[in-house]
Design an enzyme around this catalytic site. Structure first.
Site, PDB file in Angstrom:
ATOM      1  N   ARG A  92       0.815  -1.211   0.000  1.00 14.64           N
ATOM      2  CA  ARG A  92       0.000   0.000   0.000  1.00 14.64           C
ATOM      3  C   ARG A  92       0.856   1.272   0.000  1.00 14.64           C
ATOM      4  O   ARG A  92       0.325   2.369   0.149  1.00 14.64           O
ATOM      5  CB  ARG A  92      -0.919   0.028   1.221  1.00 14.64           C
ATOM      6  CG  ARG A  92      -1.896  -1.138   1.317  1.00 14.64           C
ATOM      7  CD  ARG A  92      -2.888  -0.914   2.442  1.00 14.64           C
ATOM      8  NE  ARG A  92      -3.690  -2.102   2.702  1.00 14.64           N
ATOM      9  CZ  ARG A  92      -4.682  -2.161   3.605  1.00 14.64           C
ATOM     10  NH1 ARG A  92      -4.975  -1.080   4.312  1.00 14.64           N
ATOM     11  NH2 ARG A  92      -5.353  -3.270   3.796  1.00 14.64           N
ATOM     12  N   GLY A  93       2.155   1.107  -0.108  1.00 19.86           N
ATOM     13  CA  GLY A  93       3.038   2.264  -0.132  1.00 19.86           C
ATOM     14  C   GLY A  93       3.324   2.853   1.231  1.00 19.86           C
ATOM     15  O   GLY A  93       3.863   3.971   1.325  1.00 19.86           O
ATOM     16  N   LEU A  94       3.004   2.134   2.314  1.00 15.63           N
ATOM     17  CA  LEU A  94       3.200   2.693   3.655  1.00 15.63           C
ATOM     18  C   LEU A  94       4.681   2.886   3.972  1.00 15.63           C
ATOM     19  O   LEU A  94       5.064   3.897   4.582  1.00 15.63           O
ATOM     20  CB  LEU A  94       2.546   1.796   4.712  1.00 15.63           C
ATOM     21  CG  LEU A  94       1.025   1.593   4.596  1.00 15.63           C
ATOM     22  CD1 LEU A  94       0.512   0.807   5.793  1.00 15.63           C
ATOM     23  CD2 LEU A  94       0.298   2.917   4.470  1.00 15.63           C
ATOM     24  N   LEU A  95       5.515   1.928   3.581  1.00 12.53           N
ATOM     25  CA  LEU A  95       6.949   2.060   3.860  1.00 12.53           C
ATOM     26  C   LEU A  95       7.520   3.284   3.143  1.00 12.53           C
ATOM     27  O   LEU A  95       8.267   4.067   3.734  1.00 12.53           O
ATOM     28  CB  LEU A  95       7.685   0.792   3.423  1.00 12.53           C
ATOM     29  CG  LEU A  95       9.215   0.837   3.554  1.00 12.53           C
ATOM     30  CD1 LEU A  95       9.626   1.086   4.993  1.00 12.53           C
ATOM     31  CD2 LEU A  95       9.840  -0.452   3.030  1.00 12.53           C
ATOM     32  N   THR A  96       7.176   3.442   1.879  1.00  9.15           N
ATOM     33  CA  THR A  96       7.671   4.592   1.130  1.00  9.15           C
ATOM     34  C   THR A  96       7.225   5.897   1.781  1.00  9.15           C
ATOM     35  O   THR A  96       8.016   6.847   1.908  1.00  9.15           O
ATOM     36  CB  THR A  96       7.184   4.532  -0.322  1.00  9.15           C
ATOM     37  OG1 THR A  96       7.698   3.349  -0.939  1.00  9.15           O
ATOM     38  CG2 THR A  96       7.644   5.751  -1.109  1.00  9.15           C
ATOM     39  N   TYR A 125      16.327  -1.113   1.133  1.00  7.98           N
ATOM     40  CA  TYR A 125      16.574   0.306   1.387  1.00  7.98           C
ATOM     41  C   TYR A 125      17.360   1.044   0.315  1.00  7.98           C
ATOM     42  O   TYR A 125      17.495   2.260   0.382  1.00  7.98           O
ATOM     43  CB  TYR A 125      17.254   0.463   2.747  1.00  7.98           C
ATOM     44  CG  TYR A 125      16.329   0.071   3.877  1.00  7.98           C
ATOM     45  CD1 TYR A 125      15.360   0.955   4.326  1.00  7.98           C
ATOM     46  CD2 TYR A 125      16.405  -1.188   4.449  1.00  7.98           C
ATOM     47  CE1 TYR A 125      14.481   0.595   5.339  1.00  7.98           C
ATOM     48  CE2 TYR A 125      15.534  -1.553   5.462  1.00  7.98           C
ATOM     49  CZ  TYR A 125      14.569  -0.669   5.905  1.00  7.98           C
ATOM     50  OH  TYR A 125      13.700  -1.036   6.892  1.00  7.98           O
ATOM     51  N   PHE A 412      20.745  -1.223  16.901  1.00  8.73           N
ATOM     52  CA  PHE A 412      19.683  -0.332  17.369  1.00  8.73           C
ATOM     53  C   PHE A 412      18.427  -0.578  16.555  1.00  8.73           C
ATOM     54  O   PHE A 412      18.465  -1.196  15.510  1.00  8.73           O
ATOM     55  CB  PHE A 412      20.101   1.134  17.268  1.00  8.73           C
ATOM     56  CG  PHE A 412      20.663   1.539  15.944  1.00  8.73           C
ATOM     57  CD1 PHE A 412      19.817   1.865  14.887  1.00  8.73           C
ATOM     58  CD2 PHE A 412      22.039   1.609  15.733  1.00  8.73           C
ATOM     59  CE1 PHE A 412      20.328   2.255  13.658  1.00  8.73           C
ATOM     60  CE2 PHE A 412      22.559   2.014  14.511  1.00  8.73           C
ATOM     61  CZ  PHE A 412      21.704   2.323  13.465  1.00  8.73           C
TER      62      PHE A 412
END
Length: 412
Positions: A92-96, A125, A412
Protein backbone atom coordinates in the site's frame (compact mmCIF):
# COMPACT_ATOMS: atom_id res chain seq x y z
CA UNK A 1 -11.44 0.70 4.20
CA UNK A 2 -10.34 2.07 7.60
CA UNK A 3 -8.50 5.38 7.38
CA UNK A 4 -4.85 5.15 8.42
CA UNK A 5 -3.38 8.09 10.30
CA UNK A 6 0.33 8.90 10.22
CA UNK A 7 1.28 10.11 13.69
CA UNK A 8 3.96 10.00 16.38
CA UNK A 9 3.91 8.02 19.61
CA UNK A 10 2.01 9.94 22.31
CA UNK A 11 2.73 8.43 25.72
CA UNK A 12 4.04 5.37 27.58
CA UNK A 13 0.97 3.21 26.87
CA UNK A 14 1.10 4.17 23.21
CA UNK A 15 4.81 3.30 23.14
CA UNK A 16 4.14 -0.15 24.57
CA UNK A 17 1.53 -0.75 21.85
CA UNK A 18 3.98 0.57 19.23
CA UNK A 19 6.69 -1.74 20.58
CA UNK A 20 4.35 -4.76 20.58
CA UNK A 21 3.44 -4.10 16.95
CA UNK A 22 7.05 -3.99 15.76
CA UNK A 23 8.00 -7.09 17.77
CA UNK A 24 5.11 -8.95 16.16
CA UNK A 25 6.37 -8.21 12.65
CA UNK A 26 9.83 -9.41 13.67
CA UNK A 27 8.18 -12.64 14.89
CA UNK A 28 9.20 -12.03 18.50
CA UNK A 29 7.47 -11.43 21.81
CA UNK A 30 8.08 -8.10 23.59
CA UNK A 31 9.74 -8.37 26.99
CA UNK A 32 8.49 -5.94 29.63
CA UNK A 33 11.97 -5.28 31.03
CA UNK A 34 13.43 -4.61 27.59
CA UNK A 35 10.53 -2.34 26.71
CA UNK A 36 11.24 -0.28 29.83
CA UNK A 37 14.95 -0.04 28.96
CA UNK A 38 14.09 0.87 25.38
CA UNK A 39 11.79 3.60 26.63
CA UNK A 40 14.76 5.32 28.28
CA UNK A 41 16.63 5.66 24.99
CA UNK A 42 13.58 6.71 22.96
CA UNK A 43 12.24 10.14 22.01
CA UNK A 44 8.52 9.80 21.34
CA UNK A 45 8.56 12.57 18.75
CA UNK A 46 11.00 10.49 16.66
CA UNK A 47 8.83 7.35 16.73
CA UNK A 48 5.91 7.34 14.32
CA UNK A 49 3.88 5.22 11.95
CA UNK A 50 0.42 4.45 10.69
CA UNK A 51 -2.40 3.85 13.15
CA UNK A 52 -5.89 2.64 12.25
CA UNK A 53 -7.56 4.02 15.36
CA UNK A 54 -7.15 0.79 17.30
CA UNK A 55 -3.61 -0.40 16.68
CA UNK A 56 -0.33 0.36 14.96
CA UNK A 57 -0.13 -1.18 11.48
CA UNK A 58 3.25 0.29 10.46
CA UNK A 59 6.12 1.72 12.50
CA UNK A 60 9.39 3.60 12.05
CA UNK A 61 11.66 5.91 14.03
CA UNK A 62 15.18 6.95 14.82
CA UNK A 63 17.42 7.52 17.82
CA UNK A 64 19.61 10.54 18.53
CA UNK A 65 23.16 9.24 18.27
CA UNK A 66 26.69 10.40 17.52
CA UNK A 67 28.82 8.54 14.97
CA UNK A 68 32.55 8.54 14.27
CA UNK A 69 33.50 9.63 10.77
CA UNK A 70 36.88 9.20 9.06
CA UNK A 71 39.08 11.67 10.92
CA UNK A 72 38.48 12.81 14.46
CA UNK A 73 34.89 14.02 14.09
CA UNK A 74 31.97 12.52 15.99
CA UNK A 75 28.78 14.00 14.55
CA UNK A 76 25.01 13.70 15.07
CA UNK A 77 23.30 10.90 13.13
CA UNK A 78 19.73 9.70 12.87
CA UNK A 79 19.95 6.01 13.83
CA UNK A 80 16.92 4.61 12.01
CA UNK A 81 15.07 1.80 13.75
CA UNK A 82 11.74 0.00 14.27
CA UNK A 83 10.78 -0.05 10.59
CA UNK A 84 7.89 -2.46 10.07
CA UNK A 85 4.67 -2.90 8.11
CA UNK A 86 2.13 -5.46 9.29
CA UNK A 87 1.49 -8.36 6.87
CA UNK A 88 -2.12 -7.25 6.38
CA UNK A 89 -1.04 -3.80 5.16
CA UNK A 90 1.68 -4.58 2.62
CA UNK A 91 1.68 -3.27 -0.95
CA UNK A 92 0.00 0.00 0.00
CA UNK A 93 3.04 2.26 -0.13
CA UNK A 94 3.20 2.69 3.66
CA UNK A 95 6.95 2.06 3.86
CA UNK A 96 7.67 4.59 1.13
CA UNK A 97 5.49 7.17 2.85
CA UNK A 98 7.23 6.59 6.19
CA UNK A 99 10.68 6.88 4.59
CA UNK A 100 9.57 10.10 2.89
CA UNK A 101 8.18 11.47 6.17
CA UNK A 102 11.31 10.52 8.09
CA UNK A 103 13.88 11.96 5.68
CA UNK A 104 11.87 15.16 5.33
CA UNK A 105 11.77 15.40 9.12
CA UNK A 106 15.52 14.84 9.51
CA UNK A 107 16.18 17.54 6.95
CA UNK A 108 13.77 19.94 8.64
CA UNK A 109 15.38 19.36 12.05
CA UNK A 110 18.72 20.36 10.60
CA UNK A 111 20.61 18.51 13.34
CA UNK A 112 21.77 15.48 11.37
CA UNK A 113 23.17 15.50 7.84
CA UNK A 114 23.05 11.72 7.56
CA UNK A 115 21.04 8.69 8.62
CA UNK A 116 22.12 5.10 9.25
CA UNK A 117 20.30 1.81 9.67
CA UNK A 118 20.65 -1.93 9.90
CA UNK A 119 18.66 -3.70 7.19
CA UNK A 120 16.71 -6.80 8.14
CA UNK A 121 16.49 -7.50 4.40
CA UNK A 122 19.22 -5.87 2.34
CA UNK A 123 17.20 -5.39 -0.86
CA UNK A 124 14.75 -2.95 0.76
CA UNK A 125 16.57 0.31 1.39
CA UNK A 126 18.60 1.02 -1.73
CA UNK A 127 15.61 2.66 -3.40
CA UNK A 128 15.52 5.14 -0.51
CA UNK A 129 19.16 6.13 -1.03
CA UNK A 130 20.80 3.93 1.62
CA UNK A 131 24.08 2.31 0.60
CA UNK A 132 25.84 -0.62 2.29
CA UNK A 133 28.80 1.20 3.86
CA UNK A 134 30.48 -1.36 6.12
CA UNK A 135 30.84 -5.07 6.63
CA UNK A 136 30.15 -7.10 9.71
CA UNK A 137 32.24 -10.17 10.44
CA UNK A 138 31.28 -13.25 12.41
CA UNK A 139 34.42 -14.96 13.74
CA UNK A 140 34.33 -18.53 14.97
CA UNK A 141 36.69 -21.40 15.60
CA UNK A 142 37.89 -24.17 17.88
CA UNK A 143 39.90 -22.75 20.78
CA UNK A 144 42.53 -25.48 20.53
CA UNK A 145 43.47 -24.13 17.09
CA UNK A 146 43.62 -20.45 18.02
CA UNK A 147 47.08 -20.10 19.47
CA UNK A 148 48.78 -16.74 18.96
CA UNK A 149 51.85 -15.98 16.88
CA UNK A 150 54.98 -16.35 19.06
CA UNK A 151 55.87 -12.67 18.83
CA UNK A 152 52.55 -11.48 20.28
CA UNK A 153 53.19 -9.64 23.55
CA UNK A 154 50.63 -9.87 26.35
CA UNK A 155 52.29 -7.37 28.65
CA UNK A 156 52.33 -7.62 32.44
CA UNK A 157 48.67 -6.77 33.09
CA UNK A 158 46.03 -9.13 34.45
CA UNK A 159 42.44 -10.16 33.70
CA UNK A 160 39.71 -11.05 36.18
CA UNK A 161 35.98 -11.60 36.06
CA UNK A 162 33.84 -8.75 37.36
CA UNK A 163 30.22 -7.72 37.85
CA UNK A 164 27.95 -5.37 35.94
CA UNK A 165 28.27 -2.56 38.48
CA UNK A 166 32.06 -2.54 38.23
CA UNK A 167 31.96 -2.73 34.45
CA UNK A 168 29.60 0.24 34.30
CA UNK A 169 31.93 2.25 36.51
CA UNK A 170 35.02 1.86 34.28
CA UNK A 171 33.81 0.42 30.98
CA UNK A 172 32.49 3.66 29.41
CA UNK A 173 35.88 5.38 29.65
CA UNK A 174 37.61 2.35 28.12
CA UNK A 175 35.00 2.19 25.37
CA UNK A 176 35.35 5.86 24.50
CA UNK A 177 39.14 5.56 24.20
CA UNK A 178 38.97 2.27 22.30
CA UNK A 179 36.55 3.45 19.61
CA UNK A 180 38.20 6.83 19.01
CA UNK A 181 39.08 7.10 15.34
CA UNK A 182 37.07 4.01 14.32
CA UNK A 183 34.61 5.06 11.60
CA UNK A 184 31.06 3.83 12.07
CA UNK A 185 31.23 3.39 15.84
CA UNK A 186 28.66 5.35 17.82
CA UNK A 187 28.60 6.91 21.27
CA UNK A 188 27.10 4.90 24.11
CA UNK A 189 25.38 7.00 26.81
CA UNK A 190 24.48 5.44 30.17
CA UNK A 191 20.99 4.35 29.07
CA UNK A 192 22.50 2.57 26.08
CA UNK A 193 25.02 0.81 28.32
CA UNK A 194 22.17 -0.48 30.47
CA UNK A 195 20.34 -1.73 27.39
CA UNK A 196 23.51 -3.26 25.94
CA UNK A 197 24.41 -5.42 28.95
CA UNK A 198 20.89 -6.24 30.13
CA UNK A 199 20.28 -9.91 30.85
CA UNK A 200 17.03 -11.88 30.91
CA UNK A 201 15.75 -15.34 30.04
CA UNK A 202 15.10 -14.40 26.43
CA UNK A 203 18.69 -13.26 25.88
CA UNK A 204 20.08 -16.26 27.74
CA UNK A 205 18.18 -18.98 25.90
CA UNK A 206 20.63 -19.36 23.01
CA UNK A 207 23.89 -18.28 24.60
CA UNK A 208 23.85 -18.43 28.40
CA UNK A 209 24.12 -15.89 31.21
CA UNK A 210 26.04 -12.71 30.52
CA UNK A 211 29.48 -12.30 32.11
CA UNK A 212 32.15 -9.62 32.20
CA UNK A 213 35.92 -9.46 32.55
CA UNK A 214 38.30 -6.54 33.13
CA UNK A 215 41.94 -6.06 32.21
CA UNK A 216 44.13 -4.01 34.56
CA UNK A 217 47.60 -2.71 33.81
CA UNK A 218 50.38 -3.56 36.27
CA UNK A 219 49.70 -0.29 38.08
CA UNK A 220 46.01 -1.15 38.49
CA UNK A 221 44.64 1.07 35.70
CA UNK A 222 41.62 -0.52 33.94
CA UNK A 223 42.46 -0.80 30.25
CA UNK A 224 40.21 -3.44 28.71
CA UNK A 225 36.99 -5.37 29.11
CA UNK A 226 35.05 -8.23 27.58
CA UNK A 227 31.35 -9.03 27.53
CA UNK A 228 30.53 -12.67 26.83
CA UNK A 229 28.07 -15.51 27.37
CA UNK A 230 29.30 -19.09 27.94
CA UNK A 231 26.91 -21.80 26.79
CA UNK A 232 27.52 -25.12 28.49
CA UNK A 233 27.30 -28.30 26.45
CA UNK A 234 28.58 -31.84 26.79
CA UNK A 235 29.43 -34.48 24.23
CA UNK A 236 30.18 -38.14 24.70
CA UNK A 237 33.86 -37.24 24.75
CA UNK A 238 33.51 -34.51 27.39
CA UNK A 239 32.86 -30.76 27.63
CA UNK A 240 31.82 -29.00 24.43
CA UNK A 241 30.91 -25.47 25.53
CA UNK A 242 30.66 -22.43 23.24
CA UNK A 243 31.65 -18.90 24.16
CA UNK A 244 29.41 -16.26 22.60
CA UNK A 245 31.41 -13.04 22.66
CA UNK A 246 29.55 -9.75 22.61
CA UNK A 247 32.38 -7.27 22.82
CA UNK A 248 36.12 -6.93 23.47
CA UNK A 249 37.56 -3.44 23.94
CA UNK A 250 40.99 -2.30 25.06
CA UNK A 251 42.99 0.89 25.10
CA UNK A 252 46.24 -0.72 23.92
CA UNK A 253 47.30 -3.80 21.90
CA UNK A 254 48.74 -5.77 24.82
CA UNK A 255 45.55 -5.43 26.86
CA UNK A 256 43.53 -6.49 23.81
CA UNK A 257 45.68 -9.57 23.26
CA UNK A 258 45.58 -10.60 26.93
CA UNK A 259 41.78 -10.19 27.02
CA UNK A 260 41.50 -12.61 24.13
CA UNK A 261 43.90 -15.12 25.68
CA UNK A 262 41.72 -15.07 28.79
CA UNK A 263 38.60 -15.77 26.72
CA UNK A 264 40.24 -18.52 24.68
CA UNK A 265 41.43 -20.34 27.81
CA UNK A 266 38.17 -20.47 29.78
CA UNK A 267 37.61 -23.99 31.14
CA UNK A 268 35.11 -26.29 29.39
CA UNK A 269 34.92 -24.02 26.33
CA UNK A 270 35.76 -25.67 23.02
CA UNK A 271 34.61 -23.09 20.48
CA UNK A 272 33.97 -19.36 20.18
CA UNK A 273 31.61 -17.18 18.18
CA UNK A 274 32.06 -13.41 17.91
CA UNK A 275 29.25 -11.62 16.09
CA UNK A 276 30.40 -8.03 16.42
CA UNK A 277 33.83 -8.12 14.80
CA UNK A 278 35.17 -5.59 12.32
CA UNK A 279 36.46 -6.71 8.93
CA UNK A 280 39.97 -5.82 10.15
CA UNK A 281 39.49 -7.11 13.70
CA UNK A 282 42.99 -7.39 15.26
CA UNK A 283 42.28 -10.94 16.49
CA UNK A 284 42.47 -12.10 12.89
CA UNK A 285 46.15 -11.13 12.81
CA UNK A 286 47.07 -12.37 16.29
CA UNK A 287 46.30 -16.04 15.64
CA UNK A 288 49.10 -18.16 14.20
CA UNK A 289 46.76 -20.13 11.94
CA UNK A 290 44.43 -17.64 10.29
CA UNK A 291 42.51 -20.43 8.57
CA UNK A 292 41.48 -21.74 11.97
CA UNK A 293 39.57 -18.52 12.65
CA UNK A 294 36.62 -18.79 10.33
CA UNK A 295 35.41 -15.47 9.00
CA UNK A 296 31.87 -14.98 7.69
CA UNK A 297 31.42 -11.56 6.08
CA UNK A 298 27.96 -9.98 5.88
CA UNK A 299 26.64 -6.46 5.39
CA UNK A 300 26.85 -4.06 8.30
CA UNK A 301 25.56 -0.50 8.49
CA UNK A 302 23.73 1.34 5.69
CA UNK A 303 24.35 5.06 5.21
CA UNK A 304 22.10 7.74 3.70
CA UNK A 305 23.31 11.29 3.12
CA UNK A 306 20.33 13.51 3.92
CA UNK A 307 22.15 16.68 2.88
CA UNK A 308 25.04 15.88 0.56
CA UNK A 309 27.04 19.09 0.86
CA UNK A 310 26.89 19.17 4.67
CA UNK A 311 27.68 15.48 5.03
CA UNK A 312 30.67 15.51 2.68
CA UNK A 313 32.17 18.46 4.56
CA UNK A 314 31.90 16.68 7.93
CA UNK A 315 34.45 13.93 7.33
CA UNK A 316 38.19 14.00 6.61
CA UNK A 317 39.84 12.56 3.50
CA UNK A 318 42.75 10.15 3.25
CA UNK A 319 44.38 12.03 0.37
CA UNK A 320 44.01 15.60 -0.92
CA UNK A 321 40.99 15.84 -3.19
CA UNK A 322 39.42 18.53 -5.36
CA UNK A 323 36.74 17.04 -7.58
CA UNK A 324 33.20 17.74 -8.74
CA UNK A 325 30.77 14.98 -7.86
CA UNK A 326 27.47 14.76 -9.70
CA UNK A 327 24.69 13.24 -7.60
CA UNK A 328 21.33 11.95 -8.73
CA UNK A 329 18.86 11.43 -5.91
CA UNK A 330 15.30 10.58 -6.91
CA UNK A 331 14.02 10.13 -3.37
CA UNK A 332 15.54 13.31 -1.93
CA UNK A 333 15.60 15.59 -4.99
CA UNK A 334 17.17 18.47 -3.07
CA UNK A 335 20.43 16.50 -3.27
CA UNK A 336 20.42 16.20 -7.05
CA UNK A 337 23.12 18.34 -8.63
CA UNK A 338 26.87 18.83 -8.77
CA UNK A 339 29.06 19.44 -5.73
CA UNK A 340 32.66 20.59 -5.59
CA UNK A 341 34.45 18.67 -2.85
CA UNK A 342 37.79 19.87 -1.54
CA UNK A 343 39.40 18.13 1.40
CA UNK A 344 42.33 16.38 3.05
CA UNK A 345 43.33 15.09 6.48
CA UNK A 346 42.80 18.49 8.09
CA UNK A 347 39.31 19.37 6.89
CA UNK A 348 36.90 19.62 3.99
CA UNK A 349 34.51 21.95 2.21
CA UNK A 350 31.70 21.13 -0.17
CA UNK A 351 29.47 23.44 -2.16
CA UNK A 352 27.12 23.32 -5.09
CA UNK A 353 28.59 24.19 -8.47
CA UNK A 354 27.63 24.50 -12.11
CA UNK A 355 30.99 23.07 -13.20
CA UNK A 356 30.91 19.77 -15.12
CA UNK A 357 31.12 16.66 -12.95
CA UNK A 358 34.28 14.55 -12.77
CA UNK A 359 32.23 11.65 -11.42
CA UNK A 360 28.51 10.95 -11.32
CA UNK A 361 26.89 8.59 -8.86
CA UNK A 362 23.61 7.85 -7.11
CA UNK A 363 22.84 8.86 -3.55
CA UNK A 364 22.89 5.15 -2.69
CA UNK A 365 26.46 4.69 -3.93
CA UNK A 366 27.59 7.92 -2.31
CA UNK A 367 26.31 6.50 0.99
CA UNK A 368 28.22 3.28 0.34
CA UNK A 369 31.58 5.05 -0.07
CA UNK A 370 31.02 7.62 2.68
CA UNK A 371 32.73 5.77 5.56
CA UNK A 372 35.64 4.52 3.45
CA UNK A 373 34.54 0.89 3.33
CA UNK A 374 33.60 0.78 -0.36
CA UNK A 375 35.95 1.96 -3.10
CA UNK A 376 34.81 4.48 -5.70
CA UNK A 377 37.05 2.68 -8.19
CA UNK A 378 35.24 -0.61 -7.53
CA UNK A 379 31.90 1.03 -8.25
CA UNK A 380 33.27 2.48 -11.49
CA UNK A 381 34.48 -1.00 -12.47
CA UNK A 382 31.00 -2.33 -11.72
CA UNK A 383 29.42 0.29 -13.96
CA UNK A 384 27.59 1.97 -11.07
CA UNK A 385 29.61 5.22 -11.03
CA UNK A 386 30.41 7.15 -14.21
CA UNK A 387 33.88 8.63 -14.58
CA UNK A 388 33.90 11.68 -16.85
CA UNK A 389 37.41 12.95 -16.11
CA UNK A 390 40.14 10.30 -16.54
CA UNK A 391 41.86 9.52 -13.25
CA UNK A 392 39.16 11.07 -11.08
CA UNK A 393 37.92 7.67 -9.87
CA UNK A 394 41.36 6.77 -8.52
CA UNK A 395 41.77 10.18 -6.89
CA UNK A 396 38.33 9.86 -5.29
CA UNK A 397 39.04 6.30 -4.19
CA UNK A 398 42.25 7.39 -2.46
CA UNK A 399 40.49 10.33 -0.81
CA UNK A 400 37.37 8.51 0.39
CA UNK A 401 39.41 5.48 1.52
CA UNK A 402 40.61 5.25 5.11
CA UNK A 403 43.34 3.20 6.86
CA UNK A 404 40.81 1.77 9.34
CA UNK A 405 37.82 -0.12 8.00
CA UNK A 406 34.43 1.12 9.13
CA UNK A 407 32.84 -1.13 11.71
CA UNK A 408 29.28 -1.56 12.85
CA UNK A 409 28.03 0.28 15.94
CA UNK A 410 25.81 -1.20 18.64
CA UNK A 411 22.66 -2.66 17.16
CA UNK A 412 19.68 -0.33 17.37
Amino acid sequence: MVELILRTVRDDDDFRAFNAALYSVFLEEPQDDETELSRKITDFDRMFGFHDGNRWVATAGDYRKQVNLPGDAQVPVAAVTAVTVSPAHRRRGLLTRMMRHQLDGIRDRGTEALAMLFASETAIYGRFGYGSASQNVVLSGQVRDLGFRPEVELGDGSVSETDAETLLSVGPAIYDRAIAGLPGRMNRPAAWWNYQIHDNDERRKDSGRIRFALHHEADGTPSGYAVYRPKSDWAATGPNGTLHIGEVRATNPRAYARMWRFLLEIDLIRSIKYDGAAIDEPLRYLVADQRALQCEVVDGIFVRLVEVDRALALRRYGAPVDIVVGVHDEFCPWNTGSFRLRGDLDGAACERTTAPADLTMSARDLGAVYLGGTSVAQLVAAGLVDEHTPGSAHRAAAAFGWPVAPAIPDHF
